[in-house]
Design an enzyme around this catalytic site. Structure first.
Site, PDB file in Angstrom:
ATOM      1  N   ALA A  43      50.836  38.065  38.803  1.00  0.00           N
ATOM      2  CA  ALA A  43      49.813  37.391  39.590  1.00  0.00           C
ATOM      3  C   ALA A  43      49.418  36.092  38.891  1.00  0.00           C
ATOM      4  O   ALA A  43      49.649  35.922  37.688  1.00  0.00           O
ATOM      5  CB  ALA A  43      48.598  38.290  39.765  1.00  0.00           C
TER       6      ALA A  43
ATOM      7  N   GLY B 239      52.057  42.068  39.237  1.00  0.00           N
ATOM      8  CA  GLY B 239      52.123  42.017  40.694  1.00  0.00           C
ATOM      9  C   GLY B 239      53.538  41.862  41.219  1.00  0.00           C
ATOM     10  O   GLY B 239      53.842  42.268  42.343  1.00  0.00           O
TER      11      GLY B 239
ATOM     12  N   GLU C 128      54.872  45.324  41.259  1.00  0.00           N
ATOM     13  CA  GLU C 128      54.176  46.008  42.355  1.00  0.00           C
ATOM     14  C   GLU C 128      54.730  45.590  43.710  1.00  0.00           C
ATOM     15  O   GLU C 128      54.854  46.409  44.622  1.00  0.00           O
ATOM     16  CB  GLU C 128      52.668  45.730  42.259  1.00  0.00           C
ATOM     17  CG  GLU C 128      52.019  46.430  41.072  1.00  0.00           C
ATOM     18  CD  GLU C 128      50.572  46.046  40.872  1.00  0.00           C
ATOM     19  OE1 GLU C 128      49.709  46.944  40.906  1.00  0.00           O
ATOM     20  OE2 GLU C 128      50.299  44.836  40.675  1.00  0.00           O
TER      21      GLU C 128
ATOM     22  N   GLU D 294      49.296  44.745  32.507  1.00  0.00           N
ATOM     23  CA  GLU D 294      47.867  44.497  32.777  1.00  0.00           C
ATOM     24  C   GLU D 294      46.933  44.933  31.660  1.00  0.00           C
ATOM     25  O   GLU D 294      45.889  44.299  31.422  1.00  0.00           O
ATOM     26  CB  GLU D 294      47.463  45.165  34.094  1.00  0.00           C
ATOM     27  CG  GLU D 294      47.927  44.437  35.351  1.00  0.00           C
ATOM     28  CD  GLU D 294      49.347  44.793  35.756  1.00  0.00           C
ATOM     29  OE1 GLU D 294      49.778  44.366  36.843  1.00  0.00           O
ATOM     30  OE2 GLU D 294      50.033  45.503  34.988  1.00  0.00           O
TER      31      GLU D 294
END
Length: 255
Positions: free
Chosen positions: A66, A112, A115, A135
């Site tokens: 992200a 992300g 993901e 993370e």
């Protein structure tokens, strides 16, 4: 529709979405998530498209994570909205799309990015791919479904190890644990992904749509019931009539 952060192309019955932010290793920001969501809406309503491929631009990164700068100063309420919007707009949408989505993981798939790949129905990776959920090194946890999808794909113990340690794994290791389906040299990744998509595109779209819903229900207590009902409902479809007729008459079906 014009996009700034993605490229949308068609090859026969296959739509290819390329995340195109090479200057940031294709990191996901809000605008990119929104564009991906809009592109998926367009494709889902396109009856000529049967399969979707998502990949990243270049040979270095699928999605490196992200865009942390976007939410570095968020508070709790803003962070909750960020995760909820992202899941509703993109990650859950992909998982529940009526058309199969294949991730062609061409390099880094971190945070992300992993993901995003896990929300797809199938994952192919290049030999140079590195996958991980880093993370906790930021004092956070995955917020786009990582803690939920990873254990279902690789088991709780391996998922815990990957999330707690934040370490990256190789494409071959990812295949070994079931996180990706196949691994190819980078130059063969997209052609091999298109080859699979082409095979899928020749099969019943109504059947595949029901199969996606049934497989997604496999973790629910009523998963078997959903399978039974989906199986029965297909008996009223044109695809079933065509498929059975083709089988009986020893010809290829034309879905």
């Amino acid at each position: 529709m014009t996009f700034e952060n993605i490229i949308l192309e068609r090859q026969e019955k296959i739509s290819i979405i390329t995340i195109n932010r090479p200057e940031s290793l294709n990191a996901l920001n809000g605008a990119t998530i929104s564009e991906l969501s809009s592109a998926l809406d367009l494709i889902e309503n396109d009856t000529d498209c049967r399969v979707i491929i998502i990949t990243g631009s270049g040979q270095k990164s699928f999605v490196a994570g992200a865009d942390i700068k976007e939410f570095s100063d968020f508070g709790q309420n803003e962070a909750e909205q960020l995760a909820r919007n992202g899941q509703n707009l993109l990650f859950n949408k992909i998982e529940n799309l009526k058309k199969p989505v294949i991730a062609a993981v061409n390099g880094f798939a971190l945070g992300g990015g992993l993901e995003l790949a896990m929300s797809c129905h199938i994952r192919y990776a290049s030999e140079n791919a590195k996958l991980g959920l880093p993370e906790v090194t930021l004092g956070l946890i995955p917020g786009y479904g990582g803690t939920q999808r990873l254990p279902k794909l690789v088991g709780k113990g391996i998922a815990n190890e990957m999330i707690f340690s934040a370490k990256m794994i190789s494409a071959e290791k990812a295949k070994e644990i079931g996180l990706v389906n196949e691994v190819y040299p980078i130059e063969n990744l997209l052609p091999k992904t298109i080859e699979l998509a082409s095979i899928i595109s020749k099969n019943s779209p109504q059947g595949i749509s029901k199969a996606i819903a049934a497989v997604n229900a496999s973790d629910n207590q009523n998963g078997y019931e959903i399978e039974i009902k989906s199986f029965a409902e297909l008996f009223e479809t044109d695809d079933k009539k065509e498929g059975v007729s083709a089988f009986i008459n020893k010809r290829k079906p034309n879905f």
